[in-house]
Motif scaffolding. Structure first.
Motif, short mmCIF file in Angstrom:
data_model
loop_
_atom_site.label_atom_id
_atom_site.label_comp_id
_atom_site.label_asym_id
_atom_site.label_seq_id
_atom_site.Cartn_x
_atom_site.Cartn_y
_atom_site.Cartn_z
N SER A 66 0.82 -1.21 0.00
CA SER A 66 0.00 0.00 0.00
C SER A 66 0.85 1.26 0.00
CB SER A 66 -0.94 0.00 1.23
OG SER A 66 -0.23 0.26 2.43
N ARG A 67 2.10 1.14 0.43
CA ARG A 67 2.99 2.30 0.44
C ARG A 67 3.55 2.60 -0.95
NH1 ARG A 67 4.12 0.12 5.72
NH2 ARG A 67 5.66 -1.37 4.93
N HIS A 68 3.37 1.67 -1.87
CA HIS A 68 3.91 1.84 -3.22
C HIS A 68 2.82 2.00 -4.28
CE1 HIS A 68 8.12 0.73 -2.16
NE2 HIS A 68 7.50 0.03 -1.21
N VAL A 69 1.62 1.50 -4.00
CA VAL A 69 0.54 1.50 -4.99
C VAL A 69 -0.68 2.20 -4.41
CG1 VAL A 69 -0.95 0.10 -6.45
CG2 VAL A 69 1.38 -0.67 -5.95
N ALA A 70 -1.09 3.29 -5.03
CA ALA A 70 -2.27 4.03 -4.59
C ALA A 70 -3.28 4.04 -5.73
CB ALA A 70 -1.90 5.45 -4.19
N ASN A 71 -4.33 3.24 -5.59
CA ASN A 71 -5.34 3.13 -6.64
C ASN A 71 -6.62 2.67 -5.97
OD1 ASN A 71 -7.01 1.90 -8.81
ND2 ASN A 71 -5.24 2.28 -10.09
N ALA A 72 -7.74 3.33 -6.31
CA ALA A 72 -9.02 2.98 -5.70
C ALA A 72 -9.44 1.55 -6.03
CB ALA A 72 -10.11 3.96 -6.15
N GLY A 73 -8.77 0.93 -7.00
CA GLY A 73 -9.06 -0.46 -7.34
C GLY A 73 -8.45 -1.46 -6.40
N ALA A 74 -7.56 -1.02 -5.50
CA ALA A 74 -6.96 -1.84 -4.45
C ALA A 74 -6.46 -3.19 -4.98
CB ALA A 74 -7.97 -2.02 -3.30
N PHE A 75 -7.14 -4.28 -4.66
CA PHE A 75 -6.70 -5.62 -5.06
C PHE A 75 -6.43 -5.69 -6.56
CE2 PHE A 75 -9.15 -7.56 -1.29
CZ PHE A 75 -8.00 -7.55 -0.50
N TYR A 76 -7.30 -5.06 -7.33
CA TYR A 76 -7.14 -5.04 -8.79
C TYR A 76 -5.78 -4.48 -9.18
CZ TYR A 76 -7.55 -2.13 -13.05
OH TYR A 76 -7.34 -1.48 -14.23
N SER A 77 -5.42 -3.38 -8.58
CA SER A 77 -4.14 -2.75 -8.89
C SER A 77 -2.97 -3.57 -8.38
CB SER A 77 -4.10 -1.34 -8.29
OG SER A 77 -2.91 -0.68 -8.66
N TYR A 78 -3.09 -4.12 -7.17
CA TYR A 78 -2.01 -4.92 -6.58
C TYR A 78 -1.71 -6.15 -7.42
CZ TYR A 78 -2.54 -2.21 -2.23
OH TYR A 78 -2.58 -1.21 -1.30
N ILE A 79 -2.78 -6.87 -7.79
CA ILE A 79 -2.60 -8.09 -8.58
C ILE A 79 -2.06 -7.76 -9.97
CG2 ILE A 79 -3.79 -10.08 -9.59
CD1 ILE A 79 -5.77 -9.91 -7.23
N SER A 80 -2.53 -6.65 -10.54
CA SER A 80 -2.04 -6.24 -11.86
C SER A 80 -0.54 -6.01 -11.85
CB SER A 80 -2.76 -4.97 -12.32
OG SER A 80 -4.13 -5.19 -12.52
N GLN A 81 -0.05 -5.34 -10.81
CA GLN A 81 1.36 -4.99 -10.76
C GLN A 81 2.24 -6.12 -10.25
OE1 GLN A 81 2.71 -1.15 -9.66
NE2 GLN A 81 0.71 -0.17 -9.80
N GLY A 82 1.66 -7.07 -9.51
CA GLY A 82 2.47 -8.14 -8.95
C GLY A 82 2.40 -9.46 -9.68
N VAL A 83 1.28 -9.72 -10.37
CA VAL A 83 1.10 -10.98 -11.10
C VAL A 83 1.01 -10.73 -12.60
CG1 VAL A 83 -0.36 -13.01 -11.42
CG2 VAL A 83 -0.05 -12.06 -9.13
N GLY A 84 0.19 -9.78 -12.99
CA GLY A 84 0.02 -9.48 -14.40
C GLY A 84 -1.32 -8.81 -14.63
N ARG A 85 -1.43 -8.04 -15.71
CA ARG A 85 -2.64 -7.27 -15.95
C ARG A 85 -3.88 -8.14 -16.17
NH1 ARG A 85 1.46 -4.43 -18.78
NH2 ARG A 85 1.88 -2.37 -17.88
N PRO A 86 -3.83 -9.24 -16.95
CA PRO A 86 -5.03 -10.08 -17.08
C PRO A 86 -5.50 -10.62 -15.73
CG PRO A 86 -3.46 -10.60 -18.82
CD PRO A 86 -2.74 -9.70 -17.86
N ALA A 87 -4.55 -11.05 -14.90
CA ALA A 87 -4.92 -11.52 -13.56
C ALA A 87 -5.54 -10.39 -12.74
CB ALA A 87 -3.70 -12.08 -12.84
N GLY A 88 -5.03 -9.17 -12.92
CA GLY A 88 -5.58 -8.02 -12.21
C GLY A 88 -7.02 -7.76 -12.60
N VAL A 89 -7.32 -7.83 -13.90
CA VAL A 89 -8.70 -7.65 -14.35
C VAL A 89 -9.58 -8.76 -13.80
CG1 VAL A 89 -10.23 -7.45 -16.35
CG2 VAL A 89 -7.94 -6.44 -16.43
N GLY A 90 -9.04 -9.99 -13.78
CA GLY A 90 -9.78 -11.09 -13.16
C GLY A 90 -10.07 -10.81 -11.70
#
Length: 494
Positions: free
Chosen positions: A71-95
């Motif tokens: 949370s100290r590195h990623v600020a996005n109202a999508g929360a889990f969506y943004s975290y998963i996108s940046q840590g696993v991949g964008r398709p996984a983030g949309v999922g």
């Protein structure tokens, strides 16, 4: 039209205390005591329910280590969506975003059933006003929709008042329960590991995790907090510590005042009445009546909290054009995500009306079914997010320790995956005896379907709309390509 629309949320309006109220209000302590704890005792008969909350809090606390670090590195109202996108991949983030929308809409809509039922019963019992449950649900729906379009700090103030009152009511029950033990002595059976890790432990955890749903929602407000580097982390740790201890003590108080050997029967026969009947008998009927009122204000507070969360997920996805662009609009006057708020209200009323037309029970069907769906979705999101934290810090090491960036999130991934399997396998424990058997797989299957559809949509965006795909899950203001410092800055939708 008096309000113009913009694509920016309010900045620097929420502190740790504000966020704590949003998070804990979503968990709804009095609702958990009157509904969740009694249901767990009734269904499982386990004397170890109090201890289960401490075990779950420990697992969630380990999850919060990596969650807070990211949370100290990623600020996005999508929360889990943004975290998963940046840590696993964008398709996984949309999922993940589709899972989040399904899970949080489910619990929010399910709560309308619980609210309508308990409010209708109260009005009929106390004032002889016999109105269908869904009328009160619709009244709550209208008020929630209006509040959802106001300033976020005003919403936090409403939640704070309601939460403080319900915490006081729950604390009174705890004191009364522990001061009036059945048989004259305080039983410690609730803290015995042997009583917890026995037959039915899977059902205890399956039901117990639903009680914590909402504690993880702090990152949804990461764009609106006063100190993005610390506010989300502090509020999340406080929420885990508070809810874990509070739920454990409250469950213990219930088993003590009724007696460990009698608590299953009492919970089965009386349900929430165990709480209010104890207060009426040991204190007076006035205190009991006040607690009943606070019970449905507790549900209302949870409704408002989840509504705000869903609205911000829709806002984040609309702003980045993963979903229709109009969802990324906010009110220029209140800075609230009005398009997301209205959309959530529309989704809620459609599902609510569907259950009413079908003649389904507001608690056994609407609330219980959708609460179970939400529990599966949230645990899946937390497990995926923990894996994402490991992936994120593998290539972007900041000031975080190895424990924060690797060990804790890896351990959380394992524990939450095991918990997810437990919840799915024991999903039938969340359903009533008259529920069709196929729903034990169909309802959690909704989460799986949402995940698959989201991943496929992410893959479609990658091939057909690469400019949108590149923007998935970014922190506001981050260049389109993280490695390209000269890339174009993110510009909100107007």
């Amino acid at each position: 039209m008096s309000e113009q629309l913009a694509g920016t949320l309010a900045r620097r309006r929420l502190g740790v205390v504000h966020l704590f109220f949003f998070v804990v209000a979503a968990s709804a302590p009095l609702t958990v005591l009157g509904g969740g704890v009694t249901t767990t005792f009734a269904v499982t008969g386990s004397k170890g329910v109090p201890l289960s909350f401490l075990v779950l809090a420990l697992i969630l606390g380990i999850f919060a280590v990596g969650y807070a670090a990211m949370s100290r590195h990623v600020a996005n109202a999508g929360a889990f969506y943004s975290y998963i996108s940046q840590g696993v991949g964008r398709p996984a983030g949309v999922g993940g975003s589709f899972v989040a929308l399904t899970a949080y809409n489910a619990i929010q809509i399910g709560l309308y059933g619980l609210f309508g039922f308990i409010f209708a019963d109260f009005m009929n019992t106390k004032f002889d006003v016999d109105v269908k449950w869904w009328v009160w649900s619709l009244a709550a729906w209208l008020l929630i929709g209006l509040l959802g379009m106001l300033r976020v700090d005003l919403n936090a103030t409403v939640l704070a008042v309601l939460l403080i009152l319900e915490i006081i009511a729950t604390a009174v029950f705890d004191i009364v329960g522990l001061s009036n033990p059945a048989g004259g002595s305080v039983s410690m059976a609730g803290w015995d590991f042997g009583n917890l890790f026995a037959s039915g432990v899977g059902a205890v955890f399956a039901l117990g995790i639903a009680a914590f749903t909402g504690f993880e929602s702090g990152a949804i407000y990461s764009e609106e907090v006063k100190d993005p580097n610390h506010t989300v982390a502090r509020a999340t740790f406080l929420a885990v510590l508070f809810t874990g201890l509070f739920y454990a003590i409250s469950a213990w108080a219930m088993s003590v005042v009724v007696g460990p050997d009698n608590v299953q029967q009492a919970a089965t026969e009386a349900g929430p009445g165990v709480v209010f009947g104890t207060l009426a008998e040991q204190v007076n009927t006035t205190v009991s009546d006040i607690a009943v009122v606070l019970f449905f204000t507790s549900v209302f507070a949870a409704l408002l909290s989840f509504h705000n969360g869903v609205a911000r997920y829709l806002f984040a996805l609309g702003r980045e054009r993963v979903l229709p662009q109009f969802l990324g609009r906010t009110s220029r006057r209140t800075m609230a995500p009005v398009a997301g708020s209205l959309t959530q209200s529309v989704i809620a009323i459609v599902v609510l009306v569907g259950f009413v037309i079908a003649g389904r029970d507001p608690v056994l069907d609407l609330f219980t079914w959708l609460s179970g769906v939400s529990a599966v979705g949230v645990v899946l999101l937390m497990a995926s997010t923990s894996a994402a934290v490991v992936g994120f810090f593998r290539t972007r090491r900041g000031d975080e320790s190895v424990w924060q960036g690797t060990i804790a999130p890896a351990l959380a991934t394992i524990l939450l995956t095991a918990l997810l399997i437990t919840v799915v396998v024991n999903f039938n424990s969340l359903l009533g005896p008259e529920t069709p058997s196929y729903l034990r797989w169909l309802l959690p299957g909704l989460i799986g379907a949402a995940a698959v559809i989201g991943v496929l949509w992410g893959a479609i965006l990658r091939s057909s709309r690469p400019e949108i795909y590149e923007g998935i899950g970014r922190t506001v203001g981050q260049p389109l390509a993280a490695s390209d410092e000269t890339g174009p800055e993110y510009v909100p939708v107007h």
